[in-house]
Design a protein around this motif. Structure first.
Motif, mmCIF file in Angstrom:
data_model
loop_
_atom_site.group_PDB
_atom_site.id
_atom_site.type_symbol
_atom_site.label_atom_id
_atom_site.label_comp_id
_atom_site.label_asym_id
_atom_site.label_seq_id
_atom_site.Cartn_x
_atom_site.Cartn_y
_atom_site.Cartn_z
ATOM 1 N N ALA A 87 0.830 -1.216 0.000
ATOM 2 C CA ALA A 87 0.000 0.000 0.000
ATOM 3 C C ALA A 87 0.862 1.264 0.000
ATOM 4 N N MET A 88 2.077 1.152 0.492
ATOM 5 C CA MET A 88 2.958 2.325 0.580
ATOM 6 C C MET A 88 3.827 2.494 -0.662
ATOM 7 N N THR A 89 3.977 1.424 -1.442
ATOM 8 C CA THR A 89 4.944 1.481 -2.553
ATOM 9 C C THR A 89 4.261 1.397 -3.917
ATOM 10 N N GLU A 90 2.934 1.485 -3.897
ATOM 11 C CA GLU A 90 2.160 1.360 -5.133
ATOM 12 C C GLU A 90 2.677 2.311 -6.226
ATOM 13 N N HIS A 91 3.027 3.522 -5.837
ATOM 14 C CA HIS A 91 3.470 4.528 -6.818
ATOM 15 C C HIS A 91 4.994 4.662 -6.849
ATOM 16 N N LEU A 92 5.662 3.748 -6.172
ATOM 17 C CA LEU A 92 7.122 3.867 -6.069
ATOM 18 C C LEU A 92 7.838 2.625 -6.588
ATOM 19 N N GLY A 93 7.163 1.855 -7.410
ATOM 20 C CA GLY A 93 7.817 0.699 -8.018
ATOM 21 C C GLY A 93 7.621 -0.613 -7.272
ATOM 22 N N THR A 97 13.384 15.209 -2.722
ATOM 23 C CA THR A 97 12.753 14.775 -1.478
ATOM 24 C C THR A 97 11.739 13.670 -1.744
ATOM 25 N N GLY A 98 11.426 12.920 -0.701
ATOM 26 C CA GLY A 98 10.388 11.900 -0.746
ATOM 27 C C GLY A 98 9.774 11.796 0.639
ATOM 28 N N PHE A 99 8.600 11.189 0.732
ATOM 29 C CA PHE A 99 7.926 11.133 2.033
ATOM 30 C C PHE A 99 6.929 9.992 2.046
ATOM 31 N N GLY A 100 6.665 9.480 3.210
ATOM 32 C CA GLY A 100 5.650 8.438 3.357
ATOM 33 C C GLY A 100 5.036 8.531 4.746
ATOM 34 N N GLU A 146 -2.237 3.934 8.746
ATOM 35 C CA GLU A 146 -3.137 4.224 9.877
ATOM 36 C C GLU A 146 -3.097 5.693 10.307
ATOM 37 N N PHE A 147 -2.132 6.460 9.770
ATOM 38 C CA PHE A 147 -2.025 7.877 10.141
ATOM 39 C C PHE A 147 -2.335 8.813 8.966
ATOM 40 N N GLN A 148 -2.689 8.235 7.828
ATOM 41 C CA GLN A 148 -2.932 9.076 6.646
ATOM 42 C C GLN A 148 -4.252 9.842 6.765
ATOM 43 N N GLY A 149 -4.350 10.909 5.983
ATOM 44 C CA GLY A 149 -5.584 11.686 5.922
ATOM 45 C C GLY A 149 -5.752 12.688 7.044
ATOM 46 N N GLY A 158 -3.360 15.298 7.425
ATOM 47 C CA GLY A 158 -2.491 16.438 7.139
ATOM 48 C C GLY A 158 -1.052 16.243 7.573
ATOM 49 N N LEU A 159 -0.693 14.998 7.938
ATOM 50 C CA LEU A 159 0.667 14.785 8.454
ATOM 51 C C LEU A 159 1.723 14.838 7.349
ATOM 52 N N ALA A 160 1.342 14.426 6.121
ATOM 53 C CA ALA A 160 2.324 14.508 5.035
ATOM 54 C C ALA A 160 2.653 15.963 4.730
ATOM 55 N N VAL A 161 1.626 16.802 4.682
ATOM 56 C CA VAL A 161 1.876 18.226 4.424
ATOM 57 C C VAL A 161 2.772 18.799 5.526
ATOM 58 N N HIS A 186 -0.653 9.899 -9.118
ATOM 59 C CA HIS A 186 -0.714 9.829 -7.656
ATOM 60 C C HIS A 186 -1.271 11.156 -7.126
ATOM 61 N N ILE A 187 -2.597 11.174 -6.946
ATOM 62 C CA ILE A 187 -3.269 12.448 -6.657
ATOM 63 C C ILE A 187 -2.768 13.067 -5.355
ATOM 64 N N ALA A 188 -2.725 12.274 -4.272
ATOM 65 C CA ALA A 188 -2.332 12.840 -2.970
ATOM 66 C C ALA A 188 -0.947 13.464 -3.047
ATOM 67 N N SER A 189 -0.036 12.739 -3.690
ATOM 68 C CA SER A 189 1.333 13.227 -3.778
ATOM 69 C C SER A 189 1.411 14.501 -4.610
ATOM 70 N N ASN A 190 0.614 14.565 -5.660
ATOM 71 C CA ASN A 190 0.614 15.782 -6.489
ATOM 72 C C ASN A 190 0.017 16.971 -5.755
HETATM 73 C C1 LIG Z 1 1.054 10.400 -0.241
HETATM 74 C C2 LIG Z 1 0.980 10.312 1.292
HETATM 75 C C3 LIG Z 1 2.335 10.714 1.848
HETATM 76 C C4 LIG Z 1 -0.120 11.248 1.813
HETATM 77 O O1 LIG Z 1 -0.082 11.223 3.229
HETATM 78 P P1 LIG Z 1 -1.251 11.878 4.125
HETATM 79 O O2 LIG Z 1 -0.697 12.091 5.490
HETATM 80 O O3 LIG Z 1 -2.467 11.055 4.003
HETATM 81 O O4 LIG Z 1 -1.473 13.270 3.380
HETATM 82 P P2 LIG Z 1 -2.187 14.547 4.029
HETATM 83 O O5 LIG Z 1 -3.227 14.092 4.996
HETATM 84 O O6 LIG Z 1 -1.133 15.490 4.496
HETATM 85 O O7 LIG Z 1 -2.933 15.131 2.749
HETATM 86 C C5 LIG Z 1 -2.230 15.830 1.758
HETATM 87 C C6 LIG Z 1 -3.168 16.331 0.699
HETATM 88 O O8 LIG Z 1 -3.482 15.226 -0.179
HETATM 89 C C7 LIG Z 1 -4.885 15.058 -0.233
HETATM 90 N N1 LIG Z 1 -5.117 13.620 -0.283
HETATM 91 C C8 LIG Z 1 -4.661 12.702 0.589
HETATM 92 N N2 LIG Z 1 -5.046 11.467 0.196
HETATM 93 C C9 LIG Z 1 -5.743 11.648 -0.963
HETATM 94 C C10 LIG Z 1 -6.382 10.771 -1.884
HETATM 95 N N3 LIG Z 1 -6.372 9.440 -1.711
HETATM 96 N N4 LIG Z 1 -6.993 11.305 -2.967
HETATM 97 C C11 LIG Z 1 -6.989 12.638 -3.173
HETATM 98 N N5 LIG Z 1 -6.381 13.530 -2.356
HETATM 99 C C12 LIG Z 1 -5.780 13.033 -1.265
HETATM 100 C C13 LIG Z 1 -5.418 15.650 1.041
HETATM 101 O O9 LIG Z 1 -6.763 16.062 0.907
HETATM 102 C C14 LIG Z 1 -4.493 16.825 1.235
HETATM 103 O O10 LIG Z 1 -4.891 17.915 0.401
HETATM 104 P P3 LIG Z 1 -5.148 19.381 1.012
HETATM 105 O O11 LIG Z 1 -3.805 19.817 1.593
HETATM 106 O O12 LIG Z 1 -5.582 20.182 -0.167
HETATM 107 O O13 LIG Z 1 -6.185 19.168 2.053
HETATM 108 C C15 LIG Z 1 0.631 8.865 1.743
HETATM 109 O O14 LIG Z 1 -0.522 8.437 1.055
HETATM 110 C C16 LIG Z 1 1.750 7.874 1.537
HETATM 111 O O15 LIG Z 1 2.641 7.760 2.365
HETATM 112 N N6 LIG Z 1 1.741 7.145 0.425
HETATM 113 C C17 LIG Z 1 2.777 6.133 0.174
HETATM 114 C C18 LIG Z 1 4.168 6.719 -0.095
HETATM 115 C C19 LIG Z 1 4.163 7.662 -1.274
HETATM 116 O O16 LIG Z 1 3.585 7.353 -2.321
HETATM 117 N N7 LIG Z 1 4.826 8.836 -1.096
HETATM 118 C C20 LIG Z 1 4.823 9.892 -2.082
HETATM 119 C C21 LIG Z 1 5.945 9.890 -3.018
HETATM 120 S S1 LIG Z 1 7.552 9.923 -2.303
#
Ligand SMILES: CC(C)(COP(=O)(O)OP(=O)(O)OC[C@H]1O[C@@H](n2cnc3c(N)ncnc32)[C@H](O)[C@@H]1OP(=O)(O)O)[C@@H](O)C(=O)NCCC(=O)NCCS
Length: 146
Positions: free
Chosen positions: A29-35, A88-91, A95-98, A100-103, A130-134
């Protein structure tokens, strides 16, 4: 007016005990967009690279105020159009996603790279689907040290 919740995270330099965190961030679930997941051997080699002081790489675990480890981030050297830069990269663990912790983690790592980084630029390369990452990287397309 509504209350604004700003998540607080700390970036703690990765240490020898963080191989387990690497295993957690290696799940499908964590590496779906990372190979996809790496083998245990690849993970151990990555763990060593993360700890190598000569590797021009600053890697952190992302920690909540109560001490829970929720993910990882960092930056390392790469080159962009002939200019040295950081990537940079982040994950954040599922259980902690959604929350705002990534931001929060990305903003912290931008601050860190800006104060102690080696280059003027910081890049991220999210996969196009990868919508969230974008969304996160929209704030981060390029970073210019002041
Ligand atoms: C990508 C990832 C880091 C997001 O983590 P997160 O803590 O859930 O993200 P946040 O809660 O900070 O949300 C960040 C933004 O993405 C949006 N978002 C999060 N999940 C989303 C989803 N599935 N679909 C659409 N938007 C999404 C949030 O609404 C938020 O937008 P906003 O700032 O406009 O409100 C997490 O899903 C992850 O670790 N994925 C696996 C590793 C990875 O792919 N890393 C990225 C590349 S290195």
């Amino acid at each position: 007016m509504a209350t604004i919740y700003v998540p607080q995270v700390s970036l703690v330099p990765r240490s020898a005990g963080d191989l387990d965190l690497l295993r957690k961030t290696n799940m499908p679930a964590m590496t779906e967009h990372l190979g996809g997941p790496e083998t245990e051997e690849q993970l151990v080699a990555r763990h060593r690279r993360y700890l190598d002081p000569e590797a021009n790489r600053d890697m952190f675990r992302v920690v909540l105020p109560a001490g829970e480890v929720v993910g990882s981030t960092g930056y390392w050297d790469h080159e962009w159009h002939g200019e040295p830069a950081h990537e940079t990269g982040f994950g954040i663990l599922p259980e902690f996603q959604g929350r705002g912790l990534a931001v929060a983690a990305v903003m912290a790592v931008v601050g860190k790279a800006k104060t102690v980084g080696r280059h003027r630029l910081l890049h991220a390369f999210p996969s196009i689907d990868h919508i969230a990452s974008n969304v996160i990287n929209a704030d981060l397309l390029a970073f210019i040290q002041g």
